[in-house]
Design an enzyme around this catalytic site. Structure first.
Site, mmCIF file in Angstrom:
data_model
loop_
_atom_site.group_PDB
_atom_site.id
_atom_site.type_symbol
_atom_site.label_atom_id
_atom_site.label_comp_id
_atom_site.label_asym_id
_atom_site.label_seq_id
_atom_site.Cartn_x
_atom_site.Cartn_y
_atom_site.Cartn_z
ATOM 1 N N ALA A 219 0.848 -1.190 0.000
ATOM 2 C CA ALA A 219 0.000 0.000 0.000
ATOM 3 C C ALA A 219 0.882 1.237 0.000
ATOM 4 O O ALA A 219 2.072 1.175 0.280
ATOM 5 C CB ALA A 219 -0.926 0.006 1.230
ATOM 6 N N GLU A 255 -0.654 2.538 7.151
ATOM 7 C CA GLU A 255 -0.814 3.628 6.182
ATOM 8 C C GLU A 255 -1.485 4.844 6.807
ATOM 9 O O GLU A 255 -1.123 5.980 6.494
ATOM 10 C CB GLU A 255 -1.605 3.138 4.966
ATOM 11 C CG GLU A 255 -0.982 1.953 4.226
ATOM 12 C CD GLU A 255 0.465 2.183 3.833
ATOM 13 O OE1 GLU A 255 0.826 3.333 3.534
ATOM 14 O OE2 GLU A 255 1.227 1.206 3.823
#
Length: 834
Positions: A219, A255
């Site tokens: 990600a 993230e």
């Protein structure tokens, strides 16, 4: 490795704002761009028009392919800019310290979804073509180019609003909205948690998380638009495994942490005294190490039943120590001179060692001072750039402790110490004598390393059988030796590094180790401490500081172990040892050793879940069945084949938690028909998780003809470009597969280099393929090949792999015969009844 010259941008002209208009063509796979850049102090504006390709290299502005329910292949347009990919999408000052605001405009087919960092300001038909629409987004905060993002494609979404009123959406492939609900739950819990922890709220009006079909990494934290691989975001309520839910929760937590560490405060400095930017990606660890630590704090808050802090010790600390024991490791803070060098530091040093030293520091300072220091750092540097020294300064100011002095020993030099511990008794007190020296996977013949002058400031905590949870002594080791008196009973176990929190190995005297083994057998040591003992012992045996038979004898005492993390690391260590024993006549006996070790745990767990059992039981069962099946336990093989046949005929579908062990087992002992059945499952699978599960299992095959078929399959149109390296790497898990995989990489090097050299996937491909060889002849072959075929983005990886091969060769020469005699004497019988 380090280039001799800097390739950096001057700072005599700095952008203030970009207006970027892009018109991707999803059929021709090109794009048109227009750009206007306002420069600092209003000197002038730079206007540009340009064209580009939606490339197939998973970097810059690239194409991602997918199929509709009718089987039609279509494309989405996706971005991945970290570290230096933005320059592939629009002309820019592509360095993290050069921040600006961005106005993004996308001209796209009217039936497609268009996303960027900020909410949509206006959407209207495009004047030039009624089939297109013009989507204008709000202006971004001041930010780095690598955080800019845009996606154009077909997506559905689920949405919610967090406790602070931020709209959160999870975008999924069409008609798969339910697979985004778990990630949405995590995100909505996590944003307020981080805001409260940092005492600083998320500062954008929306947050989108999107799963794309092709992505080079797990990600990317683009501000306001986080892009994920499908396998890092989507969870199927029925078919996903417990392990997948945990993985998604950790990646989402990681993230989202970057919204503060990385996005709000970015690494890098603009120094007025010099015409060049003096700090670049040197401080990458500052965002990645921190996010890799706090993701566990977040998931522990959301799902305490996952027990993720115990898992940290193998998932991150263990990984960091393994790489950092190599001569070809690098400091956490490393000078980066050229863009081609940046990808190489996205490794276990920046992420896992960075996270481990943060965890050690957090423990040393205490949570209260640590939180206050984080808040001071973020407030002081928000919307600006900062470096490691800025973080230490804030933490030191709040805590009053010598943070900079301590932590510089951990970030500015490669490696870590091994503490040699002995005990003696003086009247009624036990006195520990501890010495430190640099630990090396390949010590010199006298047991020292080549960097014995290196010293670390080491936080030391000591627990005993009488006090297994609370340290009986703490100290800060500032020299090469330290003496620690403590109250302890004669004969009770004493363990250094309580909870295995600090970043070092421990070598105990025989007397102390024997007492600790008793603590393992009686269960008086906590899981993280049981983990630490066997983990350290394995590293010591691999480096030649202790005998490998001693490690196996200690492993035998773990038959009653019930903790998933302890088993995970122990079996990982045995797996690495087994890859070496593939080159000896002891391998079949080693497999019997593994089966007998795991038999009591299997008898307790069985094949099927029981009412009320928890998350950790499910992932432990998956692990145990996979290892016993691969090792050749006959009853496991028979049951796996039975379930596989029923699954293929759709008479009884295998639950998500059992698919990996069944696939691994049947392929480990399979034939051509097994492979064809597996490929049929792959071709009909509707989820990325299932496809990934299958391709990771294909490497278990042992027939060379079938392995060659899998390797050809890896570069076919059936395998996504993002997955190809993992198919090749999976085949290198066996001795015969390793030879074939390396030859395949050499034969197809030009194409693999073209595809992946500008991504972190290339170094991972090389490592998976070559690191486990065990002869100097093979190391020479590898060095010769890369001398003729330079691979700048994987140069350090090649050196690390060749060093690992050398260590493997030394281990075989030193201990293989001893291990063979030990195993033959005790594990010769074939385990037909297991």
């Amino acid at each position: 490795m380090a280039s001799t010259t800097f390739q950096r941008l001057p700072k005599n002209m700095i952008p203030v704002n970009y207006v970027i208009k892009l018109k991707p063509d999803l059929q021709a796979l090109t794009f048109d761009g227009e750009e206007e850049v306002e420069l600092e102090a209003g000197i002038c504006k730079l206007s540009l028009k340009y064209t580009g390709n939606l490339n197939d290299e998973l970097r810059g502005f690239y194409r991602s392919s997918y199929k509709t329910t009718s089987g039609e292949q279509r494309y989405a347009a996706v971005t991945h800019f970290e570290a230096t990919g933005a320059r592939r999408a629009f002309p820019c000052w592509d360095e993290p310290a050069i921040r600006a605001t961005f106005d993004i405009i996308l001209i796209v087919p009217k039936e497609r979804v268009a996303l960027s960092n900020m909410p949509v300001k206006q959407e209207k038909p495009w004047e030039g073509d009624s089939s297109l629409k013009e989507v204008i987004f709000e202006r971004t905060p001041v930010m780095s180019t690598y955080l800019v993002a845009f996606v154009v494609g077909e997506y559905d979404f689920v949405e919610a609003v967090d406790a602070n009123g931020v709209k959160v959406r999870v975008y999924t492939p069409p008609q798969k909205q339910e697979q985004g609900l778990f990630a949405l739950e995590v995100a909505v819990k996590t944003l307020p948690f981080y805001g409260n922890y940092f005492q600083l709220a998320y500062d954008l009006p929306k947050l989108d998380l999107i799963a794309v079909a092709d992505f080079p990494i797990g990600a990317m934290e683009n501000w306001g638009l986080i892009i994920y691989r499908e396998t890092a975001l989507l969870v199927d309520p029925v078919e996903s495994s417990a392990g997948m839910k945990q993985w998604v929760s950790l990646v989402v937590g990681h993230e989202l942490a970057h919204n503060w560490f990385g996005n709000l405060v970015t690494m890098g400095y603009l120094l007025p005294s010099c015409s060049l930017l003096q700090e670049w990606w040197t401080h990458l660890w500052l965002k990645e190490g921190f996010a890799s630590w706090i993701e566990y704090l977040c998931v522990d808050h959301c799902f305490p039943e996952f027990d993720v802090w115990t898992q940290f010790v193998t998932a991150d600390l263990g990984k960091a120590l393994t790489l950092d024991a190599m001569r070809n490791s690098h400091p956490i803070e490393i000078e980066v001179r050229h863009p081609s060098e940046v990808d190489e530091i996205f490794d276990a040093i920046s992420y896992s060692k960075g996270a481990s030293v943060i965890r050690m520091l957090h423990s040393y300072l205490g949570d209260q001072d640590f939180c206050k220091g984080m808040n001071l750092y973020l407030i002081r540097h928000q919307y600006k750039s900062a470096c490691t020294a800025d973080l230490w300064a804030a933490l030191e100011e709040v805590s009053g402790k010598p943070v900079a002095s301590i932590m510089s020993t951990w970030t500015s030099q490669a490696g870590f110490p091994v503490l040699k511990v002995t005990q003696k008794w003086e009247e009624d007190k036990c006195v520990l004598e501890i010495t430190q020296r640099k630990f090396s996977a390949e010590p010199l013949p006298d047991g020292s390393s080549k960097d014995d002058k290196n010293l670390w400031m080491v936080p030391i905590t000591v627990i005993t059988k009488s006090s297994p949870k609370e340290p009986v002594s703490t100290a800060l080791m500032e020299a090469d030796t330290i003496t620690i008196p403590l109250q302890a009973k004669d004969g009770e176990w004493i363990k250094i590094n309580a909870g295995t929190v600090s970043v070092y190995r421990v070598q105990y005297s025989s007397e102390m180790l024997n007492a600790l083994v008793n603590g393992i057998q009686t269960g008086t040591l906590l899981p993280t401490d049981r983990f630490g003992i066997q983990s350290d012992l394995y590293a010591l045996c691999r480096s030649g500081l202790v005998n490998s038979v001693e490690f196996l004898q200690v492993v035998e005492t773990f038959t009653a172990e019930d903790n998933y993390t302890v088993w995970k690391d122990l079996l990982s260590n045995l797996h690495e040892l087994g890859k070496l024993l593939q080159y000896t006549k002891a391998y079949s006996h080693f497999n019997n050793f593994v089966i007998r070790l795991l038999q009591p745990t299997f008898m307790r767990l069985g094949w099927d879940s029981k009412a009320g059992e928890g998350h950790l039981t499910a992932i432990l069962r998956e692990l145990v069945l996979s290892k016993m099946g691969a090792a050749g336990a006959n009853s496991i093989i028979a049951e796996a084949r039975k379930r596989f046949q029923a699954h293929c005929s759709e008479t009884e579908i295998i639950p998500g938690d059992l698919r990996s062990p069944v696939y691994i087992t049947v392929l480990s002992h399979g034939n051509k028909e097994t492979l064809e059945s597996m490929l049929k499952l792959y071709r009909t699978a509707d989820s990325s998780e299932e496809k990934t599960r299958i391709i990771h299992s294909l490497g278990c095959l042992k027939d060379e003809t079938l392995i060659a078929q899998v390797l050809r399959f890896s570069i076919s149109d059936e395998v996504k470009s993002q997955d190809c390296p993992f198919v090749i790497g999976a085949t290198a898990q066996t001795a015969q597969g390793r030879e074939l995989a390396w030859q395949f990489v050499k034969d197809n090097f030009c194409e693999l280099h073209r595809r992946y050299s500008s991504t972190t996937l290339f170094a991972r491909l090389i490592k998976m393929t070559i690191a486990d060889f065990a002869t100097e002849k093979k190391a020479a072959d590898i060095k010769s090949f890369f001398k003729q075929n330079p691979a700048t983005s994987a140069a350090r990886t090649v050196q690390q792999c060749c060093e690992n091969i050398h260590v493997n060769a030394l281990w075989l020469e030193r201990d293989a015969e001893l291990v063979k005699e030990f195993l033959q004497g005790r594990y010769q019988a074939v385990c037909t009844s297991n």
